[in-house]
Design a protein around this motif. Structure first.
Motif, short mmCIF file in Angstrom:
data_model
loop_
_atom_site.label_atom_id
_atom_site.label_comp_id
_atom_site.label_asym_id
_atom_site.label_seq_id
_atom_site.Cartn_x
_atom_site.Cartn_y
_atom_site.Cartn_z
N SER A 1 23.54 19.84 -38.60
CA SER A 1 24.18 21.15 -38.63
C SER A 1 23.14 22.26 -38.58
O SER A 1 22.02 22.12 -39.10
N ALA A 2 23.51 23.37 -37.94
CA ALA A 2 22.64 24.54 -37.83
C ALA A 2 23.49 25.80 -37.85
O ALA A 2 24.62 25.81 -37.35
N ALA A 3 22.93 26.87 -38.42
CA ALA A 3 23.63 28.16 -38.36
C ALA A 3 23.56 28.74 -36.95
O ALA A 3 24.56 29.25 -36.42
N GLU A 4 22.37 28.67 -36.34
CA GLU A 4 22.15 29.07 -34.95
C GLU A 4 21.15 28.07 -34.35
O GLU A 4 20.29 27.55 -35.07
N GLY B 1 27.01 29.27 -35.23
CA GLY B 1 26.96 30.42 -34.33
C GLY B 1 26.73 30.01 -32.90
O GLY B 1 27.48 29.20 -32.34
N ASN B 2 25.65 30.57 -32.29
CA ASN B 2 25.32 30.24 -30.91
C ASN B 2 24.36 29.05 -30.87
O ASN B 2 23.49 28.91 -31.72
N GLY B 3 24.52 28.19 -29.84
CA GLY B 3 23.59 27.08 -29.71
C GLY B 3 24.15 25.89 -28.99
O GLY B 3 25.12 26.00 -28.22
N THR B 4 23.54 24.75 -29.25
CA THR B 4 23.91 23.50 -28.59
C THR B 4 24.14 22.42 -29.64
O THR B 4 23.26 22.16 -30.47
N ALA B 5 25.29 21.81 -29.59
CA ALA B 5 25.63 20.74 -30.53
C ALA B 5 25.86 19.45 -29.74
O ALA B 5 26.66 19.42 -28.80
N THR B 6 25.15 18.39 -30.15
CA THR B 6 25.24 17.11 -29.45
C THR B 6 25.34 15.99 -30.48
O THR B 6 24.41 15.79 -31.27
N SER B 7 26.44 15.27 -30.46
CA SER B 7 26.53 14.12 -31.37
C SER B 7 25.95 12.88 -30.69
O SER B 7 25.96 12.77 -29.46
N GLY B 8 25.45 11.95 -31.49
CA GLY B 8 24.71 10.83 -30.97
C GLY B 8 25.53 9.84 -30.17
O GLY B 8 26.69 9.55 -30.50
N ALA B 9 24.91 9.32 -29.13
CA ALA B 9 25.55 8.28 -28.31
C ALA B 9 25.37 6.92 -28.99
O ALA B 9 24.48 6.71 -29.81
N ILE B 10 26.25 6.00 -28.62
CA ILE B 10 26.17 4.61 -29.08
C ILE B 10 26.02 3.72 -27.86
O ILE B 10 26.87 3.74 -26.96
N THR B 11 24.93 2.93 -27.83
CA THR B 11 24.67 2.02 -26.71
C THR B 11 24.37 0.64 -27.27
O THR B 11 23.41 0.47 -28.04
N LEU B 12 25.19 -0.33 -26.90
CA LEU B 12 25.03 -1.71 -27.38
C LEU B 12 24.90 -2.62 -26.17
O LEU B 12 25.75 -2.59 -25.28
#
Length: 203
Positions: free
Chosen positions: A7-10, A41-52
């Motif tokens: 998590s990040a504010a910006e 606020g402003n920015g880029t949010a990326t949740s982690g990929a799962i590769t098996l």
């Protein structure tokens, strides 16, 4: 297996990816989860990929659940939830669910993760499993794209419920994910297949 929340504010927030490889033998897991990624606020949010991956000759992959985290941006930016990729030389078996997280932003791009399952020389067996990609939502101006689902096997593909997420934008573009299922030399057995709605409220 699980990764933490980011998590990040910006700025940028990226939760950890999960990558499991067996170059010989099998992969057997219960629940695999990547954490949510949130920017207030402003920015880029990326949740982690799962590769098996079970890449050895006749290697099998057996899994109960895989879930990737939500990606959310509170103002302007890009939100992308993690993809799920399963690959085995032999059979792939999923007992419960594969689900990618939702993605949302106010202005910018929202993209939910895809699901890809491949058995190079065996079958994909998911007769009791639910496969879903997350909704993608842009409440202002931007591009919303929900993830696709691709199932590919040399022999048979057997799956219960397949559905791609809703894609919606107030202004801009919205595209819901496609569903593609291929059994090269066997049979395809499916119960429910649903692609999500794609909606742009304005222009």
């Amino acid at each position: 297996l699980s990764t933490g929340v980011a998590s990040a504010a910006e700025g940028d927030a990226t939760s950890g990816a999960i990558d499991v490889v067996a170059t010989s033998g099998n992969v057997t897991l219960t629940t695999v989860t990547s954490g949510d990624a949130t920017v207030a606020g402003n920015g880029t949010a990326t949740s982690g990929a799962i590769t098996l991956t079970a890449s050895g000759a006749n290697g099998t992959l057996t899994l109960d659940d895989a879930l990737t985290g939500v990606a959310s941006v509170g103002a302007t930016g890009s939100a992308t939830s993690g993809a799920i990729t399963l690959l085995a030389d032999g059979d792939v078996t999923v007992n419960a669910s594969l689900e990618t997280g939702t993605a949302d932003t106010v202005d910018g791009d929202a993209t939910s993760g895809l699901v890809s399952v491949t058995s190079s020389n065996g079958s994909v067996a998911m007769s009791a499993a639910t496969v879903m990609t997350g909704d993608a939502t842009v409440t202002g101006n931007g591009t919303a794209t929900s993830g696709a689902i691709t199932l590919t096997a040399e022999r048979n593909v057997d799956s219960d419920a397949l559905s791609t997420g809703v894609a919606s934008a107030a202004e801009g573009d919205a595209t819901s994910g496609a569903i593609d299922v291929v059994a090269t030399s066997g049979n395809v057995t499916l119960t429910t297949v649903t692609s999500g709605d794609a909606t742009v409220a304005g222009n």
